[in-house]
Design an enzyme around this catalytic site. Structure first.
Site, PDB file in Angstrom:
ATOM      1  N   MET A 134      19.729  -0.135  -1.770  1.00 52.71           N
ATOM      2  CA  MET A 134      19.246   0.802  -0.500  1.00 52.71           C
ATOM      3  C   MET A 134      17.848   1.028  -0.272  1.00 52.71           C
ATOM      4  O   MET A 134      17.464   1.988   0.193  1.00 52.71           O
ATOM      5  CB  MET A 134      19.928   2.034  -0.713  1.00 52.71           C
ATOM      6  CG  MET A 134      21.373   1.983  -1.083  1.00 52.71           C
ATOM      7  SD  MET A 134      22.282   1.126   0.336  1.00 52.71           S
ATOM      8  CE  MET A 134      22.420   2.208   1.522  1.00 52.71           C
ATOM      9  N   ARG A 135      17.194   0.034  -0.613  1.00 54.10           N
ATOM     10  CA  ARG A 135      15.570   0.169  -0.440  1.00 54.10           C
ATOM     11  C   ARG A 135      15.067  -1.197   0.445  1.00 54.10           C
ATOM     12  O   ARG A 135      15.670  -2.382   0.469  1.00 54.10           O
ATOM     13  CB  ARG A 135      14.777  -0.026  -1.728  1.00 54.10           C
ATOM     14  CG  ARG A 135      15.253   1.001  -2.758  1.00 54.10           C
ATOM     15  CD  ARG A 135      14.517   2.210  -2.295  1.00 54.10           C
ATOM     16  NE  ARG A 135      14.853   3.392  -3.148  1.00 54.10           N
ATOM     17  CZ  ARG A 135      14.340   4.626  -3.079  1.00 54.10           C
ATOM     18  NH1 ARG A 135      13.427   4.744  -2.010  1.00 54.10           N
ATOM     19  NH2 ARG A 135      14.591   5.737  -4.049  1.00 54.10           N
ATOM     20  N   ASN A 156      21.494 -10.414   1.623  1.00 52.24           N
ATOM     21  CA  ASN A 156      21.987  -9.103   1.779  1.00 52.24           C
ATOM     22  C   ASN A 156      23.425  -9.149   2.520  1.00 52.24           C
ATOM     23  O   ASN A 156      24.021 -10.012   3.230  1.00 52.24           O
ATOM     24  CB  ASN A 156      21.101  -8.329   2.682  1.00 52.24           C
ATOM     25  CG  ASN A 156      21.422  -6.673   2.756  1.00 52.24           C
ATOM     26  OD1 ASN A 156      21.846  -6.225   1.477  1.00 52.24           O
ATOM     27  ND2 ASN A 156      21.373  -6.437   3.715  1.00 52.24           N
ATOM     28  N   HIS A 158      25.835  -6.488   4.582  1.00 55.09           N
ATOM     29  CA  HIS A 158      25.743  -5.279   5.248  1.00 55.09           C
ATOM     30  C   HIS A 158      26.924  -4.675   6.151  1.00 55.09           C
ATOM     31  O   HIS A 158      27.552  -5.588   6.410  1.00 55.09           O
ATOM     32  CB  HIS A 158      24.538  -5.661   6.591  1.00 55.09           C
ATOM     33  CG  HIS A 158      24.341  -4.340   7.382  1.00 55.09           C
ATOM     34  ND1 HIS A 158      23.620  -3.125   7.088  1.00 55.09           N
ATOM     35  CD2 HIS A 158      24.946  -4.089   8.572  1.00 55.09           C
ATOM     36  CE1 HIS A 158      23.618  -2.462   7.849  1.00 55.09           C
ATOM     37  NE2 HIS A 158      24.469  -2.863   8.954  1.00 55.09           N
TER      38      HIS A 158
HETATM   39  C1  GRF Z   1      28.197  -2.141   0.605  1.00 53.25           C
HETATM   40  O1  GRF Z   1      29.154  -1.558   1.768  1.00 53.25           O
HETATM   41  C2  GRF Z   1      27.229  -3.002   1.335  1.00 53.25           C
HETATM   42  O2  GRF Z   1      27.779  -3.371   2.414  1.00 53.25           O
HETATM   43  C3  GRF Z   1      26.293  -2.107   1.617  1.00 53.25           C
HETATM   44  O3  GRF Z   1      26.222  -0.883   0.512  1.00 53.25           O
HETATM   45  C4  GRF Z   1      27.738  -0.785   0.068  1.00 53.25           C
HETATM   46  C5  GRF Z   1      27.384  -1.125  -1.546  1.00 53.25           C
HETATM   47  O4  GRF Z   1      28.504  -0.952  -2.247  1.00 53.25           O
HETATM   48  N1  GRF Z   1      24.861  -2.663   1.848  1.00 53.25           N
HETATM   49  P1  GRF Z   1      28.655  -1.260  -3.680  1.00 53.25           P
HETATM   50  O5  GRF Z   1      27.732  -0.700  -4.489  1.00 53.25           O
HETATM   51  O6  GRF Z   1      28.626  -2.763  -3.859  1.00 53.25           O
HETATM   52  O7  GRF Z   1      30.242  -0.701  -4.281  1.00 53.25           O
END
Ligand code: GRF
Length: 265
Positions: A134-135, A156, A158
């Site tokens: 998340m960065r 990535n 998303h």
């Molecule tokens: C997922 O929904 C992904 O698309 C987003 O963050 C979430 C991560 O979930 N970037 P996890 O940590 O893989 O369970």
């Protein structure tokens, strides 16, 4: 037997995508192995998953680093090869804003990133996957990993059908907009926010009785098969980037970088 690529993974949270990638590696569904898991968050549950599977892991405590940068700016020792002008001219994450604010943002992120790069240096890799990391990554970091512009190697996942709903809450934004279809996207990272070339997408219907939670659940389940499938395309060397020019009308053309998927050999 096909040669396995080496994957580095960055996470922030639960790591269910990480788990799906680990399982796909272990079952031989994808020609890859994970060589490290890095996290910005010491509490990330995904770190436990790495440990359980004997994968080396490390933490770069972003929050602490960013706080130190804010509280003790005089102690900042930015890497010698970091050039603020270069990063500011490349990034298209933010619209032009107050100079000081942008400089503070990028200096603190680059401080964290140089530590991240330091830790990653111990684990050579072919592909870096962001699995719920998340960065935002700055051009400084991206350029260090993507040394060949034709062969990006940061992916990535998303939680929306990009280019709709970039940002940190794709499923929530999809739901609140009243969309009738949701989805997830795997893309290469570029200098913008969730704006890089698209590799793969999966869509699902949204029904009248759905909630944000039910949408998240449906989306995540699709993510768990989409991400490994895209990684396998990379591992089999089936992804090619092309800079394409499209003519819109007499006056306008647009240029985009597109991912083409080569047929299996
Ligand atoms: C997922 O929904 C992904 O698309 C987003 O963050 C979430 C991560 O979930 N970037 P996890 O940590 O893989 O369970």
């Amino acid at each position: 037997m096909a040669e396995k690529i080496r994957i580095g993974a960055l996470i922030s949270g639960g790591g269910t995508n990480l788990q799906a990638i680990i399982d796909s590696c272990e079952s031989g569904k994808i020609d890859a192995r994970i060589v490290f898991v890095g996290s910005d968050n010491p509490e990330a549950r995904g770190l436990e998953r790495a440990k359980k599977h004997g994968i080396p892991s490390f933490v770069v405590p972003y929050s602490e680093i960013i706080r130190n940068c804010r509280e003790y700016p005089e102690t900042l020792r930015l890497p010698a090869d970091f050039h603020m002008e270069d990063v500011l001219s490349k990034q298209h994450f933010f619209p032009p804003g107050p100079r000081k604010k942008m400089e503070d943002f990028f200096s603190s992120r680059v401080m964290a990133e140089s530590m991240l790069l330091g830790k990653m240096a111990g684990f050579p890799f072919d592909l870096l996957v962001l699995a719920g990391f998340m960065r935002s990554l700055t051009p400084y970091f991206i350029d260090k990993v993507n040394t060949d512009p034709d062969r990006p190697r940061i992916m990535n996942i998303h939680p929306s059908l990009l280019p709709a709903f970039p940002g940190s809450d794709g499923y929530g934004d999809t739901f609140r907009y009243g969309c009738k279809i949701g989805g997830c996207t795997v893309h290469f990272i570029d200098y913008g926010e969730d704006s890089g070339p698209i590799i793969g997408q999966q869509a699902f219907p949204i029904h009248e009785n759905d909630t944000i939670d039910s949408i998240k659940k449906r989306g995540l389940e699709l993510e768990w098969s989409l991400y490994p499938a895209c990684i396998q395309l990379f591992a089999r060397n089936r992804l090619r980037l092309a800079r394409e020019t499209f003519r819109i009308d007499d006056k306008r053309t647009i240029q985009r970088t597109i991912v083409h998927i080569l047929a299996a050999r």
